[in-house]
Design an enzyme around this catalytic site. Structure first.
Site, PDB file in Angstrom:
ATOM      1  CG  ASP A  66      -1.578   6.425  -0.778  1.00 59.12           C
ATOM      2  OD1 ASP A  66      -0.409   6.680  -0.404  1.00 59.12           O
ATOM      3  OD2 ASP A  66      -2.005   6.715  -1.907  1.00 59.12           O
ATOM      4  CB  SER A 146      19.015   4.371   1.316  1.00 54.57           C
ATOM      5  OG  SER A 146      19.878   3.848   0.323  1.00 54.57           O
ATOM      6  CE1 TYR A 161      15.003   4.983  -2.305  1.00 56.22           C
ATOM      7  CE2 TYR A 161      17.382   4.713  -2.517  1.00 56.22           C
ATOM      8  CZ  TYR A 161      16.189   4.365  -1.914  1.00 56.22           C
ATOM      9  OH  TYR A 161      16.165   3.423  -0.912  1.00 56.22           O
ATOM     10  CE  LYS A 165      14.981   5.834   1.334  1.00 55.92           C
ATOM     11  NZ  LYS A 165      13.940   5.446   2.291  1.00 55.92           N
TER      12      LYS A 165
HETATM   13  N1  LIG Z   1      15.888  -2.848  -1.176  1.00 52.59           N
HETATM   14  C1  LIG Z   1      16.977  -2.120  -1.005  1.00 52.59           C
HETATM   15  O1  LIG Z   1      18.055  -2.426  -1.568  1.00 52.59           O
HETATM   16  C2  LIG Z   1      16.956  -0.945  -0.058  1.00 52.59           C
HETATM   17  C3  LIG Z   1      18.174  -0.380   0.300  1.00 52.59           C
HETATM   18  C4  LIG Z   1      18.179   0.725   1.147  1.00 52.59           C
HETATM   19  C5  LIG Z   1      17.005   1.239   1.643  1.00 52.59           C
HETATM   20  N2  LIG Z   1      15.812   0.672   1.277  1.00 52.59           N
HETATM   21  C6  LIG Z   1      14.590   1.274   1.829  1.00 52.59           C
HETATM   22  O2  LIG Z   1      13.872   0.304   2.553  1.00 52.59           O
HETATM   23  C7  LIG Z   1      12.486   0.615   2.546  1.00 52.59           C
HETATM   24  C8  LIG Z   1      11.694  -0.616   2.136  1.00 52.59           C
HETATM   25  O3  LIG Z   1      12.087  -1.019   0.844  1.00 52.59           O
HETATM   26  P1  LIG Z   1      12.013  -2.534   0.328  1.00 52.59           P
HETATM   27  O4  LIG Z   1      13.329  -2.837  -0.261  1.00 52.59           O
HETATM   28  O5  LIG Z   1      11.462  -3.419   1.369  1.00 52.59           O
HETATM   29  O6  LIG Z   1      11.000  -2.314  -0.898  1.00 52.59           O
HETATM   30  P2  LIG Z   1       9.635  -3.044  -1.304  1.00 52.59           P
HETATM   31  O7  LIG Z   1       9.737  -4.507  -1.134  1.00 52.59           O
HETATM   32  O8  LIG Z   1       9.324  -2.488  -2.640  1.00 52.59           O
HETATM   33  O9  LIG Z   1       8.593  -2.501  -0.214  1.00 52.59           O
HETATM   34  C9  LIG Z   1       8.120  -1.181  -0.236  1.00 52.59           C
HETATM   35  C10 LIG Z   1       6.926  -1.102   0.687  1.00 52.59           C
HETATM   36  O10 LIG Z   1       6.462   0.249   0.708  1.00 52.59           O
HETATM   37  C11 LIG Z   1       5.041   0.221   0.564  1.00 52.59           C
HETATM   38  N3  LIG Z   1       4.565   1.458  -0.024  1.00 52.59           N
HETATM   39  C12 LIG Z   1       5.006   2.096  -1.124  1.00 52.59           C
HETATM   40  N4  LIG Z   1       4.267   3.190  -1.363  1.00 52.59           N
HETATM   41  C13 LIG Z   1       3.325   3.250  -0.393  1.00 52.59           C
HETATM   42  C14 LIG Z   1       2.240   4.119  -0.101  1.00 52.59           C
HETATM   43  N5  LIG Z   1       1.973   5.203  -0.869  1.00 52.59           N
HETATM   44  N6  LIG Z   1       1.461   3.865   0.974  1.00 52.59           N
HETATM   45  C15 LIG Z   1       1.705   2.794   1.758  1.00 52.59           C
HETATM   46  N7  LIG Z   1       2.709   1.927   1.541  1.00 52.59           N
HETATM   47  C16 LIG Z   1       3.504   2.143   0.469  1.00 52.59           C
HETATM   48  C17 LIG Z   1       4.759  -0.994  -0.315  1.00 52.59           C
HETATM   49  O11 LIG Z   1       3.428  -1.478  -0.063  1.00 52.59           O
HETATM   50  P3  LIG Z   1       2.165  -1.359  -1.055  1.00 52.59           P
HETATM   51  O12 LIG Z   1       2.703  -1.321  -2.456  1.00 52.59           O
HETATM   52  O13 LIG Z   1       1.358  -2.581  -0.746  1.00 52.59           O
HETATM   53  O14 LIG Z   1       1.489  -0.103  -0.642  1.00 52.59           O
HETATM   54  C18 LIG Z   1       5.774  -1.986   0.236  1.00 52.59           C
HETATM   55  O15 LIG Z   1       5.246  -2.660   1.364  1.00 52.59           O
HETATM   56  C19 LIG Z   1      12.320   1.805   1.592  1.00 52.59           C
HETATM   57  O16 LIG Z   1      12.230   2.993   2.332  1.00 52.59           O
HETATM   58  C20 LIG Z   1      13.613   1.779   0.785  1.00 52.59           C
HETATM   59  O17 LIG Z   1      13.954   3.050   0.299  1.00 52.59           O
HETATM   60  C21 LIG Z   1      15.749  -0.412   0.440  1.00 52.59           C
END
Ligand SMILES: NC(=O)c1ccc[n+]([C@@H]2O[C@H](COP(=O)([O-])OP(=O)(O)OC[C@H]3O[C@@H](n4cnc5c(N)ncnc54)[C@H](OP(=O)(O)O)[C@@H]3O)[C@@H](O)[C@H]2O)c1
Length: 248
Positions: A66, A146, A161, A165
């Protein structure tokens, strides 16, 4: 250019789904030893197995952690060093985005978002630099930000959020300046995606077409590009947006 990183250790946080999963697979394909961090052990085990079965040049080893717990982070970096060797690359990717209007937001959710999107980056960065400094000739930190870290008027439901960022972007610039001032050969890149298809965006992207969103693999390509750039070059900031517009 990626050859100089073969067999080096990369830590990827939030590697159990979405962008982190894609980055872990990409770096393992390119020959790195990837320590994949997340809370869901079953996902990490599946990732480890699938990368092995794919015949990748490198490997993935999963570590449940975590990242909001400083003691978890310290313990996991010690374990990674023991198992795989000193850390050369850190990808701060773990993030959450529960949405709520700022004026009636549950503050417990707000705290989780600040702890995950900001505080965890500080603790992982501190632990990674401590591992990189004595052992690594060259290191690289990638912070997944982001497009909302660049917008100045986000919708209210995405306000906190976006603030996390923005904070990450400022922290990145400051950390890079400090590393440069100390002449430490650790590069730092922020990658700022627009809408990406992942668990985080499920619900938004379902009614959209590719091009109104990008894929996690597209973000992994940008990460690989920054890492593979010549060691005298710091790719500071990459924005990756879908080619078409969309409406929420
Ligand atoms: N999707 C978008 O449109 C988008 C756009 C811009 C930026 N982003 C950024 O990209 C990054 C990844 O996002 P994603 O879209 O791939 O989302 P996602 O599929 O929801 O993945 C989020 C990841 O973060 C992990 N996580 C969350 N809380 C955690 C904790 N306390 N300890 C360890 N791991 C944790 C989750 O794993 P577990 O739940 O297994 O711990 C999961 O592997 C984020 O920083 C997000 O802000 C996403």
């Amino acid at each position: 250019m990626m050859d100089r990183w073969v067999d080096k250790v990369a830590v990827v946080t939030g590697a159990s789904s979405g962008i982190g999963d894609a980055i872990a697979r990409r770096l393992a394909k390119d020959g790195l030893k990837v320590a994949a961090l997340a809370r869901r052990a079953d996902r990490l085990q599946a990732l480890e197995r699938e990368v092995k079965e794919s015949g990748a040049r490198g490997l993935v080893k999963g570590y449940t952690c975590d990242v909001t717990s400083e003691s978890d982070v310290d313990a996991v970096f010690k374990k990674i060093e023991k198992d795989l060797g000193p850390v050369h690359i850190l990808v701060n990717n773990a993030g959450v985005s529960p949405q709520a209007n700022l004026t009636d937001m549950d503050l417990a959710n707000a705290k989780v978002m600040i702890d995950t999107n900001i505080t965890a980056v500080l603790s992982c960065t501190k632990a990674a630099i401590a591992s990189m400094k004595p052992n690594a000739a060259e290191g690289h930190i990638i912070n997944i930000s982001s497009i909302y870290g660049h917008l100045n008027q986000p919708m209210s439901i995405i306000g906190l959020y976006s603030a996390t960022k923005h904070a990450l972007n400022i922290l990145s610039v400051t950390t890079r300046s400090q590393l440069k001032a100390e002449n430490i050969p650790i590069r730092l890149t922020t990658v700022s995606p627009g809408l990406v298809k992942s668990e985080m965006s499920a619900g938004f992207v379902d009614h959209l077409k590719l091009g109104q969103y990008v894929l996690a693999e597209d973000i992994a390509d940008s990460v690989a590009f920054a890492i593979a750039s010549p060691s005298h070059v710091n790719i500071s900031d990459i924005r990756v947006e879908p080619v078409s517009d969309f409406k929420y």
